[in-house]
Scaffold this motif. Structure first.
Motif, short mmCIF file in Angstrom:
data_model
loop_
_atom_site.label_atom_id
_atom_site.label_comp_id
_atom_site.label_asym_id
_atom_site.label_seq_id
_atom_site.Cartn_x
_atom_site.Cartn_y
_atom_site.Cartn_z
N SER A 253 0.85 -1.19 0.00
CA SER A 253 0.00 0.00 0.00
C SER A 253 0.88 1.24 0.00
O SER A 253 2.00 1.23 0.53
N MET A 254 0.37 2.31 -0.58
CA MET A 254 1.05 3.60 -0.55
C MET A 254 0.10 4.63 0.02
O MET A 254 -1.04 4.78 -0.47
N ASP A 255 0.56 5.32 1.08
CA ASP A 255 -0.24 6.35 1.74
C ASP A 255 -1.62 5.82 2.14
O ASP A 255 -2.63 6.50 2.04
N GLY A 256 -1.65 4.60 2.60
CA GLY A 256 -2.89 4.01 3.09
C GLY A 256 -3.78 3.41 2.04
O GLY A 256 -4.82 2.82 2.37
N ASN A 257 -3.41 3.53 0.77
CA ASN A 257 -4.23 2.98 -0.31
C ASN A 257 -3.58 1.73 -0.88
O ASN A 257 -2.40 1.75 -1.26
N PRO A 258 -4.30 0.64 -0.94
CA PRO A 258 -3.73 -0.59 -1.51
C PRO A 258 -3.39 -0.40 -2.98
O PRO A 258 -4.14 0.21 -3.73
N VAL A 259 -2.25 -0.94 -3.37
CA VAL A 259 -1.78 -0.85 -4.75
C VAL A 259 -1.87 -2.20 -5.44
O VAL A 259 -2.38 -2.33 -6.55
N SER A 260 -1.37 -3.24 -4.77
CA SER A 260 -1.35 -4.57 -5.38
C SER A 260 -1.27 -5.62 -4.28
O SER A 260 -0.73 -5.36 -3.19
N GLU A 261 -1.81 -6.79 -4.56
CA GLU A 261 -1.89 -7.84 -3.55
C GLU A 261 -1.91 -9.20 -4.23
O GLU A 261 -2.46 -9.36 -5.31
N PHE A 262 -1.28 -10.18 -3.60
CA PHE A 262 -1.51 -11.56 -4.03
C PHE A 262 -2.08 -12.35 -2.87
O PHE A 262 -1.75 -12.12 -1.71
N ILE A 263 -2.99 -13.27 -3.21
CA ILE A 263 -3.61 -14.16 -2.24
C ILE A 263 -3.54 -15.57 -2.79
O ILE A 263 -4.08 -15.85 -3.86
N TYR A 305 -2.87 -12.36 -8.57
CA TYR A 305 -2.88 -10.95 -8.14
C TYR A 305 -4.25 -10.30 -8.23
O TYR A 305 -5.08 -10.67 -9.06
N ALA A 306 -4.43 -9.31 -7.38
CA ALA A 306 -5.50 -8.34 -7.51
C ALA A 306 -4.83 -6.97 -7.43
O ALA A 306 -4.04 -6.72 -6.52
N VAL A 307 -5.11 -6.10 -8.41
CA VAL A 307 -4.45 -4.80 -8.45
C VAL A 307 -5.49 -3.69 -8.36
O VAL A 307 -6.64 -3.86 -8.79
N HIS A 308 -5.08 -2.55 -7.81
CA HIS A 308 -6.01 -1.46 -7.58
C HIS A 308 -5.96 -0.40 -8.68
O HIS A 308 -6.97 0.24 -8.97
N ASN A 309 -4.80 -0.20 -9.26
CA ASN A 309 -4.63 0.93 -10.17
C ASN A 309 -4.39 0.52 -11.61
O ASN A 309 -3.82 1.27 -12.40
N GLY A 310 -4.77 -0.67 -11.97
CA GLY A 310 -4.62 -1.11 -13.36
C GLY A 310 -3.49 -2.08 -13.56
O GLY A 310 -3.66 -3.12 -14.19
#
Length: 558
Positions: A253-263, A305-310
Motif C-alpha cells: 500500500s502507498m499512503d494508506g491505499n492498496p496498490v497490489s496484492e496476491f492471495i 494478483y488483484a491490483v487497484h490501479n490497473g
C-alpha cells in the motif's frame, strides 16, 4: 498522506475474500489417524509451480491407513509414474472434492476395479473417471495405504481440497484443520525494481531490513524513477516446527491505499506455472533466494494478483515522501508488516537504455536466422527480454549446429517452437529418426523432430541450447532370469542412448502383462494370477523417442 474511499473498499473486499469465511470449517477430518503435522503447505514455492495442497507427515513411514476426509464417492483414480503416483479423488455432497496422493495401495474393492481397468485398457498408467455411486465412502472410512509413489521425495500424504465444479484447488488451511499456528511470517529479504524497464533487464535492489517488535522497518528510500515495485523473501512456520513453508497473502500500500496484492487462496493446475512469474525467476536461477513479486509482471496479470490501479505498479509523480506498508499474512491470519518511506529524486534519474531486439509479453514473437528460427505464442513471455543468440559447431553425431537462444534464467509459460536447418543432407527415412535435444541448465529435454520443407521442427517449454541428432540406435533392456521359480517379481530396465523411452509393452504368451514403472525408469511386474506356473514366452516391445523399436523375447519358467 493520501487516502481514498475506493481504496478502503478494495481492501475490505480483499480481506473478506482472503478470510475463507465461506468455506465450511471442521467439515473435513484429518485423513490420517495420527496428529496432523505438515511438511508442506498450499502456496509453497516449488519448481515451475505452487504447491497445491498439504503434505502431511507420516512419521517417515509408509503404509499407514488413509481415511476419507468426509462422506462422498470415489470419482476418479490416477496411476502414473511421476506426479501424484497413485491417487484417489473423492467428491463430496457439499460441492468439494478431496485428493489423496502418493499412495501405495487403494482399498481392496477399488484396487481390483483399477486392476481390471488396466488390463482392459492394456495400460498401467491410467486416469479413470468413475461413475457416481459406484464406490461410496463414509467419513473416516478406510480408502488405502500411504506411500511414496510418483513425484514424492519421501513418505507422506499429499492432500487437496478442490471446488468440484471448477476443479480449482483451494487452500485447505482455510477449512479449519487442527494445525497449531501462532507464528507470524518471517520476512528475510526486501527487493525493489525500476518498472520503467523489464525486471529481466536488472538485478533486484536489496534493501536493509531491521526488526521492530514483530514487524520490520527500512530506512527511507530515494529513487530516480517514477515507477517502482517490490518483492519479498518470506516464509511461514507452524507452531513447534522449524521447517519453512509458503506465505498466504501479501499486500503493498502507498499512503494508506492498496496498490497490489496476491492471495494464495485458489489456483487451477492450468495456472500453477504462473508461479514462475510470481518470483524473480532470473535472480533465483542465478543462485539467489526466492523473491515473490508484490506487483504482477505484464505477462501475468491475473494469477494470483488483484491490483487497484490497473497494473499494480507504484507511481511517484512528485518529489514528496510517501508511506509504503507491506503486509504479510499466513492462512491463520498471523501478520507481519514492513514500513518505510519513499520519494522520487530527479538527480538520481538514469538515461533510457538503447532499444534492442526484444521478445515481449502478449505477442507472438518471431526470431529468424539462416539456420535457426524460434516462435512463441502470446502467452509465452512474462516480461520483456533482450535477445541473445549464438550458433556453434554441433557435438559429435549431431546433424546440425548448436543454437543457443536466451537460456535457463528466462522462464517460458507457453510453448516455444524451434526450427533447425540440418547441416547435412537428410533422406526422408533419416529425417524420420531425428530428435532435437535441448540443454537448459542442468536439465536435458528431447523431442522427436517433424520434417517440414527442409526444416527440423519441435516444441519445447524452455530456452537453452538446441541441436539435432540422427538416432537410429534402439534401446536395450536387461534379460530376466530364465528360471523364475523362486522370484517374486521381474524387473526390467530399458536403456536408451538419449535416455528417452516413449513406450514399453510386455506380453506373456501373447497377452498384455501389467508392469508398473513408478518414478519412471525400471519396469516391475509382481507375480499374480496372470502369470501361472509353468513355461512361458515373455515378450517386451520398447520404442524410444526417435521411433526405434526394440523387441526381445525370452523363454522363462515359473
Amino acid at each position: 498522506m493520501k487516502y481514498s474511499i475506493s481504496g478502503l473498499i478494495f481492501s475490505l473486499v480483499l480481506s473478506l475474500a482472503a478470510s475463507g469465511q465461506n468455506y465450511p470449517r471442521n467439515y473435513f477430518r484429518n485423513p490420517l489417524n495420527i496428529p496432523l503435522q505438515l511438511v508442506g503447505n498450499f502456496g509453497e514455492l516449488r519448481t515451475n509451480h505452487w504447491h497445491m495442497g498439504l503434505d502431511i507427515r507420516t512419521q517417515q513411514r509408509e503404509n499407514l491407513p488413509v481415511f476419507a476426509a468426509a462422506e462422498g464417492y470415489v470419482s476418479r483414480v490416477v496411476v502414473e509414474p511421476g506426479g501424484f503416483g497413485q491417487a484417489i479423488y473423492i467428491t463430496h455432497p457439499n460441492g468439494y472434492t478431496t485428493l489423496y496422493a502418493h499412495m501405495n495401495a487403494f482399498y481392496p474393492v477399488l484396487s481390483r476395479y483399477v486392476y481390471d481397468q488396466q488390463y482392459q485398457l492394456e495400460s498401467w498408467r491410467v486416469s479413470l473417471e468413475i461413475p457416481k455411486g459406484k464406490f461410496p465412502v463414509k467419513k473416516g472410512e478406510y480408502i488405502g495405504r500411504s506411500g511414496n509413489t510418483g513425484g514424492s521425495q519421501g513418505p507422506h500424504v499429499h492432500f487437496e481440497i478442490r471446488d468440484a465444479q471448477s476443479d480449482k484447488v483451494l487452500n485447505p488451511l482455510l477449512f479449519g484443520f487442527p494445525v497449531a499456528d501462532a507464528v507470524p511470517p518471517a520476512v528475510t529479504r526486501l527487493a525493489m525494481y525500476e518498472r520503467n524497464k523489464s525486471t529481466y533487464e536488472q538485478s533486484p535492489q536489496l534493501l536493509a531490513l531491521r526488526r521492530s517488535g514483530r514487524d520490520y522497518v527500512v530506512p527511507d528510500i530515494r529513487v530516480g524513477t517514477s515507477q517502482v515495485s517490490f518483492a519479498i523473501g518470506a516464509v511461514d512456520r507452524f507452531s513447534g516446527f522449524a521447517n519453512p513453508n509458503g506465505i498466504y497473502r501479501a499486500r503493498v500500500s502507498m499512503d494508506g491505499n492498496p496498490v497490489s496484492e496476491f492471495i494464495l487462496d485458489r489456483i487451477d493446475y492450468n495456472e500453477t506455472r504462473y508461479m514462475n512469474a510470481h518470483i524473480d525467476y532470473p535472480y533465483q536461477k542465478r543462485g539467489g533466494a526466492a523473491l515473490q513479486h508484490l506487483s504482477p509482471l505484464p505477462g501475468a496479470m491475473g494469477v494470483p494478483y488483484a491490483v487497484h490501479n490497473g497494473d499494480g505498479i507504484i507511481r511517484l509523480d512528485d518529489g514528496e515522501r510517501h508511506d509504503i506498508v507491506i503486509d504479510v499474512w499466513d492462512a491463520n491470519k498471523n501478520h507481519t508488516a514492513i514500513r518505510f518511506g519513499i520519494r522520487k529524486d530527479q538527480s538520481l534519474a538514469t538515461t533510457t537504455p538503447i532499444q534492442e531486439e526484444k521478445f515481449i509479453p502478449g505477442h507472438v514473437n518471431i526470431f529468424e536466422r539462416d539456420n535457426f528460427e524460434l516462435f512463441t505464442t502470446e502467452k509465452t513471455m512474462y516480461d520483456s527480454v533482450r535477445l541473445q543468440y549464438s550458433e556453434s559447431a554441433g557435438a559429435a553425431g549431431a546433424v546440425s549446429g548448436a543454437h543457443t537462444f536466451l537460456g535457463p534464467h528466462i522462464p517460458v509459460h507457453d510453448s516455444v517452437t524451434v526450427r533447425i536447418r540440418p547441416a547435412i543432407p537428410l533422406t526422408a527415412e533419416q529425417a524420420a529418426r531425428v530428435i532435437i535435444r535441448c540443454t537448459s541448465g542442468s536439465r536435458t529435454y528431447v523431442q522427436r523432430a517433424r520434417w517440414h520443407k527442409g526444416w527440423l521442427v519441435a516444441t519445447f517449454r524452455q530456452f537453452g541450447t538446441w541441436q539435432a541428432f540422427l538416432d537410429t540406435e534402439p534401446a536395450t533392456v536387461n534379460a530376466p532370469p530364465t528360471n523364475l521359480s523362486r522370484a517374486s517379481s521381474i524387473r526390467l530396465t530399458p536403456v536408451d542412448n538419449f535416455k528417452t523411452i516413449r513406450s514399453f509393452r510386455a506380453e506373456l504368451d501373447g497377452r498384455w502383462l501389467r508392469f508398473s514403472n513408478d518414478k519412471g525408469r525400471t519396469w516391475v511386474y509382481h507375480f499374480d494370477e496372470k502369470f501361472p506356473r509353468g513355461r512361458h514366452e515373455l515378450k517386451v516391445t520398447i520404442e524410444d523417442e526417435a521411433g526405434n523399436v526394440t523387441v526381445r523375447t525370452w523363454q522363462v519358467t515359473r
